[in-house]
Design a protein around this motif. Structure first.
Motif, PDB file in Angstrom:
ATOM      1  N   CYS A 111     -20.555  89.185  76.426  1.00 51.38           N
ATOM      2  CA  CYS A 111     -19.845  90.590  76.844  1.00 51.38           C
ATOM      3  C   CYS A 111     -19.673  90.981  78.013  1.00 51.38           C
ATOM      4  O   CYS A 111     -19.627  91.988  78.382  1.00 51.38           O
ATOM      5  N   VAL A 112     -19.491  89.734  78.957  1.00 49.81           N
ATOM      6  CA  VAL A 112     -19.481  90.005  80.353  1.00 49.81           C
ATOM      7  C   VAL A 112     -18.076  90.795  80.635  1.00 49.81           C
ATOM      8  O   VAL A 112     -18.134  91.598  81.513  1.00 49.81           O
ATOM      9  N   ARG A 113     -16.974  90.337  79.967  1.00 51.08           N
ATOM     10  CA  ARG A 113     -15.790  91.154  79.923  1.00 51.08           C
ATOM     11  C   ARG A 113     -15.406  91.416  78.623  1.00 51.08           C
ATOM     12  O   ARG A 113     -15.539  90.904  77.653  1.00 51.08           O
ATOM     13  N   GLU A 114     -14.383  92.371  78.556  1.00 47.71           N
ATOM     14  CA  GLU A 114     -13.847  92.982  77.449  1.00 47.71           C
ATOM     15  C   GLU A 114     -13.258  91.446  76.601  1.00 47.71           C
ATOM     16  O   GLU A 114     -13.397  91.369  75.426  1.00 47.71           O
ATOM     17  N   ASN A 115     -12.432  90.906  77.273  1.00 47.17           N
ATOM     18  CA  ASN A 115     -11.752  89.843  76.545  1.00 47.17           C
ATOM     19  C   ASN A 115     -12.765  88.893  76.011  1.00 47.17           C
ATOM     20  O   ASN A 115     -12.268  88.246  74.876  1.00 47.17           O
ATOM     21  N   ALA A 116     -13.925  88.567  76.127  1.00 43.33           N
ATOM     22  CA  ALA A 116     -14.716  87.846  75.725  1.00 43.33           C
ATOM     23  C   ALA A 116     -15.240  88.482  74.284  1.00 43.33           C
ATOM     24  O   ALA A 116     -15.442  87.800  72.992  1.00 43.33           O
TER      25      ALA A 116
ATOM     26  N   LEU B  74     -14.107  87.375  69.856  1.00 45.63           N
ATOM     27  CA  LEU B  74     -15.238  87.573  68.871  1.00 45.63           C
ATOM     28  C   LEU B  74     -14.348  88.280  67.441  1.00 45.63           C
ATOM     29  O   LEU B  74     -14.581  87.656  66.589  1.00 45.63           O
ATOM     30  N   TYR B  75     -13.912  89.519  68.042  1.00 45.34           N
ATOM     31  CA  TYR B  75     -13.523  90.177  66.667  1.00 45.34           C
ATOM     32  C   TYR B  75     -12.146  89.578  66.077  1.00 45.34           C
ATOM     33  O   TYR B  75     -12.253  89.561  64.932  1.00 45.34           O
TER      34      TYR B  75
ATOM     35  N   GLN C  83     -26.744  92.654  71.867  1.00 41.54           N
ATOM     36  CA  GLN C  83     -27.468  93.952  72.439  1.00 41.54           C
ATOM     37  C   GLN C  83     -27.031  95.133  72.339  1.00 41.54           C
ATOM     38  O   GLN C  83     -27.911  96.045  72.999  1.00 41.54           O
ATOM     39  N   GLN C  84     -25.824  95.253  72.165  1.00 42.51           N
ATOM     40  CA  GLN C  84     -25.540  96.729  72.503  1.00 42.51           C
ATOM     41  C   GLN C  84     -25.180  97.375  70.912  1.00 42.51           C
ATOM     42  O   GLN C  84     -24.614  96.992  70.019  1.00 42.51           O
ATOM     43  N   ASP C  85     -25.813  98.538  71.025  1.00 45.30           N
ATOM     44  CA  ASP C  85     -25.659  99.281  69.735  1.00 45.30           C
ATOM     45  C   ASP C  85     -24.296  99.669  69.263  1.00 45.30           C
ATOM     46  O   ASP C  85     -23.917  99.390  67.986  1.00 45.30           O
ATOM     47  N   ILE C  86     -23.431 100.008  70.098  1.00 44.80           N
ATOM     48  CA  ILE C  86     -22.157 100.201  69.611  1.00 44.80           C
ATOM     49  C   ILE C  86     -21.325  98.804  68.975  1.00 44.80           C
ATOM     50  O   ILE C  86     -20.627  99.094  67.931  1.00 44.80           O
ATOM     51  N   VAL C  87     -21.720  97.690  69.382  1.00 42.30           N
ATOM     52  CA  VAL C  87     -21.103  96.410  68.741  1.00 42.30           C
ATOM     53  C   VAL C  87     -22.001  96.380  67.264  1.00 42.30           C
ATOM     54  O   VAL C  87     -21.112  95.942  66.267  1.00 42.30           O
TER      55      VAL C  87
ATOM     56  N   ALA D  68     -19.817  98.537  60.167  1.00 37.61           N
ATOM     57  CA  ALA D  68     -18.492  99.181  59.627  1.00 37.61           C
ATOM     58  C   ALA D  68     -17.579  98.376  59.242  1.00 37.61           C
ATOM     59  O   ALA D  68     -16.919  98.390  58.114  1.00 37.61           O
ATOM     60  N   ALA D  69     -17.383  97.537  59.991  1.00 40.29           N
ATOM     61  CA  ALA D  69     -15.938  96.548  59.859  1.00 40.29           C
ATOM     62  C   ALA D  69     -15.998  95.324  59.381  1.00 40.29           C
ATOM     63  O   ALA D  69     -15.181  94.557  58.647  1.00 40.29           O
TER      64      ALA D  69
END
Ligand code: SAM
Ligand code: SF4
Ligand code: F3S
Length: 453
Positions: A71-76, A80-81, A107-111, A117-118
């Motif tokens: 998750c170091v950058r958004e494109n990584a 995955l998505y 490790q991120q709750d938002i993920v 959800a999806a």
């Protein structure tokens, strides 16, 4: 009571019956991110092999797929998505297919919320601190049929002696420490990898001795900042250097603020320690370095580079650089280019700053316009490439000792010199894993060409 591996192999036998029991079930491990994740994936592969899976690289035939995420950058994260979306249909066609997610992103709750959800068809999710529990979590999933989610917010003990299937027989990464305490304001790594924990020297040395006995000749010592290794990094280099069979020692990464004179002298004096130092500087201006919490100035960095070059003239320096940190002005960016010109990096990893939720930089004002960053990024890359080519051209005519690593396109062999430069040459595929003397005959921006002498 059955042991974890036995439980899981019971279910694995059940899976193999799907194909009338004629084959072992197959697992695929996809890795995103840095060398830490590459090494973690080798451990996951080792656990899968112990459980009875055969490793594959083909998503079509896999009965279990693990995504080890970054998750170091958004494109990584976006990558995955994108992939996860495809699995809905694939799991419908092949209901026994298991989908496992792990690594930094988890490790991120938002993920986790988004996946719940999806992408409810994910079977097992764990994080960076409990990788070793993977067989047990997979077993729980087989037992209950439920999605198993187990994320620890903090690391507990360091678990030694996990099985591992190495990517290369002749070279290997070895963790010397986990986590990071530096909290650069742009970076998510300390938030998802936890605080620094150093492995004990005896454990590291035992692992490397076993690798050497198994045919490994090059080791890459791994940590987010190896220079803050708790038990003394210079001493560790000395100890690893004593191990018979180990010919080359590399390490990554080094935070400039912690590179000691002792480590520089050790690199200079130990022939097995490769003359290559990866020394990220991120940005040139003192104002930005302060906002980034890098704890050094531009002058301090360039003085360090001069000191290292004075001790080890042949050293190749590489770095990480970012364009577009919040508030970056044209003047700040010119300082970055100035560092590039003075330090003369052999190569550099260049990044466009990416906002990471939960980091201080994400809350800073003046996020830079995308078009402006894009234009600066192009200038940065052009400057780095120009210098890389100049440095490579100086190697033409020299003979370098190369560790042959792989067979590439058109049967050309790829290998690396002590200073980490990539060399293409013709030869027999049996040379993979062996050292050869190569005379450099040509230079490009990203590689050298040569022939066996
Ligand atoms: N610990 C290593 C160090 O400081 O040398 C770096 C590890 S980090 C995985 C590798 C590189 O990613 C960093 O040096 C930095 O250039 C880049 N990076 C980290 N966070 C970033 C972000 N939010 N946006 C863009 N690049 C980032
Ligand atoms: Fe991130 Fe900085 Fe730690 Fe490197 S040293 S992992 S860039 S916080
Ligand atoms: Fe990515 Fe985690 Fe490495 S966030 S860069 S895989 S430590």
């Amino acid at each position: 009571m059955m042991r974890e591996n036995e439980w899981t192999s019971h279910y694995i036998k059940e899976i193999s019956k799907i194909d009338k029991g004629v084959r072992a079930p197959k697992a695929l491990v996809r890795t995103y991110g840095c060398q830490m994740n590459v090494r973690d994936s080798e451990k996951l592969s080792g656990m899968l092999a112990k459980m009875g899976y055969e490793l594959t690289d083909d998503e079509e035939v896999a009965d279990l797929v693990i995504f080890n995420t970054c998750c170091v950058r958004e494109n990584a994260e976006n990558k995955l998505y994108g992939h996860l979306g495809n699995f809905k249909e694939r799991k419908r066609k092949k209901p026994h297919l298991k989908l496992v997610l792990c690594g930094c992103m988890m490790q991120q709750d938002i993920v986790i919320e988004r996946i719940r959800a999806a992408y409810s068809y994910v079977d097992v999710i764990f994080g960076t601190h409990n990788l070793y529990r993977f067989p047990e979590l997979l077993h729980s999933h087989f037992e209950t049929g439920q999605t198993i989610i187990d994320i620890w917010s903090e690391a507990r003990e360091i678990v030694e002696d996990l099985p591992s299937l190495r990517e290369f027989p002749f070279k290997a990464g070895v963790n010397i420490m986990y986590g990071c305490n530096n909290f650069c304001t742009f970076c998510i790594v300390p938030h998802v990898r936890g605080r620094e924990r150093s492995r004990r020297p005896a454990d590291i040395l035992a692992e490397i001795r076993a690798m050497a006995a198994d045919g490994v000749s090059e080791v890459l010592l791994l940590g987010q900042n190896v220079n803050s290794y708790e038990f003394g990094f210079a001493q560790l280099l000395h100890d690893v250097s004593e191990i018979g069979g180990i010919e080359r020692i590399r390490f990554t990464s080094s935070h400039p603020k912690d590179v000691s004179d002792n480590v520089i002298a050790t690199m200079r004096d130990l022939p097995k320690v490769c003359k290559h130092l990866h020394l990220p500087f991120q940005a040139g201006s003192d104002r930005l370095l302060g906002l980034m919490n890098r704890k050094h100035s531009k002058k301090w960095y360039l003085d360090l580079v001069d000191k290292i070059r004075a001790e080890i003239p042949e050293i190749a320096l590489t770095t990480d650089i970012m364009a577009g940190f919040p508030g970056e002005t044209e003047e700040d960016f010119l300082d970055t280019l100035d560092v590039v010109r003075h330090a003369r990096f052999a190569s550099a990893f260049t990044f466009i700053y990416s906002r990471r939720l939960g980091t201080p930089a994400d809350r800073m004002p003046d996020q830079v316009d995308e078009a402006v960053v894009g234009e600066r990024f192009s200038r940065l890359v052009a400057e780095i490439n120009k210098i890389s080519l100049e440095i490579n051209l100086q190697k033409v005519g020299k003979t370098l000792k190369i560790l042959t690593e792989s067979v590439g396109k058109n049967d050309v062999l790829n290998g690396r010199a002590d200073d980490n430069s990539l060399v293409h040459f013709s030869g027999d595929s049996g040379l993979v894993g062996h050292y050869v003397d190569i005379k450099i005959t040509g230079a490009k921006t990203f590689y050298l060409q040569g022939e066996i002498v």
